[in-house]
Design a protein around this motif. Sequence first.
Motif, short mmCIF file in Angstrom:
data_model
loop_
_atom_site.label_atom_id
_atom_site.label_comp_id
_atom_site.label_asym_id
_atom_site.label_seq_id
_atom_site.Cartn_x
_atom_site.Cartn_y
_atom_site.Cartn_z
N GLY A 567 -74.62 33.11 49.99
CA GLY A 567 -73.90 32.94 48.74
C GLY A 567 -74.69 32.16 47.72
O GLY A 567 -75.76 31.62 48.01
N ALA A 568 -74.17 32.15 46.49
CA ALA A 568 -74.82 31.43 45.38
C ALA A 568 -73.93 30.26 44.96
O ALA A 568 -72.70 30.41 44.88
CB ALA A 568 -75.04 32.37 44.21
N TYR A 569 -74.56 29.12 44.70
CA TYR A 569 -73.82 27.90 44.38
C TYR A 569 -74.51 27.17 43.25
O TYR A 569 -75.74 27.11 43.20
CB TYR A 569 -73.71 27.00 45.62
N LYS A 570 -73.71 26.57 42.36
CA LYS A 570 -74.27 25.86 41.22
C LYS A 570 -74.34 24.36 41.49
O LYS A 570 -73.43 23.77 42.07
CB LYS A 570 -73.40 26.10 39.99
N GLN A 571 -75.45 23.78 41.03
CA GLN A 571 -75.62 22.33 41.07
C GLN A 571 -75.77 21.86 39.63
O GLN A 571 -76.71 22.26 38.93
CB GLN A 571 -76.86 21.95 41.89
N ASP A 572 -74.85 21.01 39.18
CA ASP A 572 -74.84 20.60 37.77
C ASP A 572 -75.50 19.22 37.64
O ASP A 572 -74.99 18.24 38.20
CB ASP A 572 -73.41 20.56 37.26
N PRO A 573 -76.60 19.13 36.90
CA PRO A 573 -77.27 17.83 36.77
C PRO A 573 -76.47 16.83 35.93
O PRO A 573 -76.65 15.62 36.05
CB PRO A 573 -78.59 18.19 36.08
N ARG A 574 -75.57 17.36 35.10
CA ARG A 574 -74.85 16.46 34.19
C ARG A 574 -73.79 15.65 34.90
O ARG A 574 -73.32 14.64 34.38
CB ARG A 574 -74.21 17.30 33.07
N THR A 575 -73.39 16.08 36.09
CA THR A 575 -72.34 15.36 36.80
C THR A 575 -72.86 14.77 38.11
O THR A 575 -72.09 14.44 39.01
CB THR A 575 -71.15 16.30 37.10
N GLY A 576 -74.17 14.65 38.22
CA GLY A 576 -74.75 13.98 39.39
C GLY A 576 -74.54 14.74 40.69
O GLY A 576 -74.44 14.14 41.77
N ASP A 577 -74.49 16.06 40.62
CA ASP A 577 -74.30 16.85 41.85
C ASP A 577 -75.51 16.67 42.78
O ASP A 577 -76.66 16.63 42.32
CB ASP A 577 -74.18 18.35 41.51
N VAL A 578 -75.24 16.60 44.05
CA VAL A 578 -76.30 16.44 45.05
C VAL A 578 -76.25 17.61 46.03
O VAL A 578 -75.19 17.93 46.58
CB VAL A 578 -76.15 15.10 45.81
N PHE A 579 -77.41 18.24 46.22
CA PHE A 579 -77.55 19.34 47.19
C PHE A 579 -78.01 18.74 48.52
O PHE A 579 -78.96 17.96 48.57
CB PHE A 579 -78.60 20.33 46.67
#
Lengths: 660, 94
Positions: A567-579
């Motif tokens: 699957g495909a998943y988004k990581q948003d830098p503006r909200t401090g998302d961590v992969f």
Amino acid sequence: MPSWVPGAERFEARDKPREELRISPKLQLHEEVADDLDPITAEVLRHRIWQINDEQFVTISRVSGSSVATEINDFNVAIMDEIGDIAIMGSGIVWHCNGDQCVKWILENRSDNPEIRDGDMFLSNDPWIHSNHQNDVSMLQPIFYEGKLFGWTLATVHQIDVGGINPGSFCFDAPDTFAEGSMFPAIKLVENGELRKDLEDAYLRRSRTPELLALDLRAFIASANVAKRRILEAIERYGAATVKTAMRRMMDESEALTRERLRELPDGVWRSEEYQEQCMAGDRGVYAVRLELRKKGDTLTFDFTGSDPQAGMINSTLGGSTGGATAVLLATLASDIPWAVGGIKRALRFEFAPGTVNCADFPGGVSAGSISGVYMTCNATIVAMAKMLASSEKYRSHVISGSEGSWAVMYFEGIDQYGNPAVNINMDALAGGIGARAWRDGDDTGGILEAPIGQMANVEYYEGYYPFIYLWRREETDSGGAGMWRGGCGGCIGLLLHDTDAPFDWQWFVYGQAFPTANGLCGGWPTKAVDARIVRKTNIDEFLDRSEIPTDSSELDGEVVWFQPKGAYKQDPRTGDVFHCYWQGGAGYGDPLDREPDRVLRDILNKWVSEEFAREVYGVVLAADTHSVDAAATEQRRLEIRDERRQMATRRSKAEEVLA
Amino acid sequence: MTTQRLDEYLLVEKGQIVCRKCGHAFCARGGNYKLSAMEWVRDFLEVGLIKRPQEEYIDKRVLFRQWFCPGCFTNIENETALEDSAPIHDKQLS
């Protein structure tokens, strides 16, 4: 090969003996051999050809600008005789040993039109001819001497993107191969020493990363040129017949060593099964590759005819799967035999059923073939091969338990910290855990068994080129399969984005997430299954403001989004998302209760095993100082575990029925 | 030959597969020792080898099967298997 597409059968893999090849009379083969070859000259030439093969390999990584080649070593090279039998191959990705089938196809399908001439090079990535999937692009170059075809050079490099419905070309949304990356069935891309611009455009046009493919194309050509020049220098010095005789002898000797080893092993049958969950995004099925490995005398037969029907896009083709099974044999039974694969393969037989998950019919989805059907074939072979080797006192030292059960693919795309588009693959999962041997622990983050010199890139590579901050990259506690000998630990990363406002898309493709897929031997446990997640809207800024770095996403506040295997998943830098991703380790060997307690203590002190896991699975209890073993408590705990086994286990059949 | 190695814990002795540790006889030489071994079928989540429940990913169940010697309860083999599938006859000397 049954297919509803007219003419598809013309592209089937061909592993034919010399006498069955239908080659145009326009092409003259060099088949002369020397009447005699003294052993010293033979050894000098063996090492010279070996050195040429090394230079062929190094040239790829020096000339390419793609991280797959420069950092990871996700490629391989080989030198072959006039019909494509491999005299020597490198120690990159070993399942690329199937390039011989492509040469045989070129000989039959290109020798009349457009003809095979000095100065030509053929590019091929058609999985039904030989490739593991469309990303594995090969360049094959004929070497001519005095007008006759003397031999071939082969290089196969994983390309970052060759088109298709999903970025990175692992097309988990594709119902069949028509929505996957472009396939080129051995096209003459270099003609009389000139790169054909029209065909180069056709090759690059469908890629999202044409600049990286163009760089690899130059690396292919440079490597081929170097290898050809060196082979011709050897011919000038020793004579073509002598060099050819040396190549033949390399293959003959490796065949003889393989057959001798097989003769020393007991005859028998060993079976294994390997599962994969989800054949494409949104699917919920489970699919099996089944192997019956039969050894009789000096011949080994790999029978995969019991595998499940092909499904979705996880399939591999005959060529890829043959390469996968052969790669495991090379890495285990033949690890100390020179890899003159053209000789070794004479002792092997392969049986596949068309239309199955590791022998797919056209146009089945095969874009993930290398790390799906081929990898499943490898895993099934590792287990069956190890069980065969475990039956021999002499060769039990070659046993390796299941190793990194799957290859987690982490493609990313977004806008980098310099404002440029970024599409690439994070290959850290190349540092998987190797399975335990019958006499020592597996290697922690030791790599992939079929990629001996594969490696993860430096953190600084990814941080320099892409907007990542590595919060952690570490070995994962309790990921090495338990056993008398422990499997190697897998690894784990945590990535934060910086200096970009654009969300990154992760294209996640893996299997072994619903269950582990590196399986143990003789009571050894499997590794821990893969997992991946993005923690959204985290409080990472609070950590950074305190000059602290978390070492696990569980330390962060935020909304956890667990990944499906495809699957495909988004990581948003503006909200401090961590992969956060963990990839599998290796499996164990032997009953965990037979592991020496002091080894478990060392594991705990190094954070390879937790105290809880040690107590529950190994039956090892630490003393109050937590730096030594409590021997009495450990003995008691191991008795308790045996009692628990007595209480929980049941018997399927009455003993007298089975003994009868 | 009266004794032949099958693996780390099993031998073929006098036509039968026996435990190397305690001498327990499982079955005839060509048989599947798992059918007369003690079997413990476990959930991968329960033993800590998966992070999320399988039903989040798949409709079937894939289980962790452990096989023990009925004599000494040594863990002689494990397998990852679909629920309701037959034990793999994994080792068979000619």
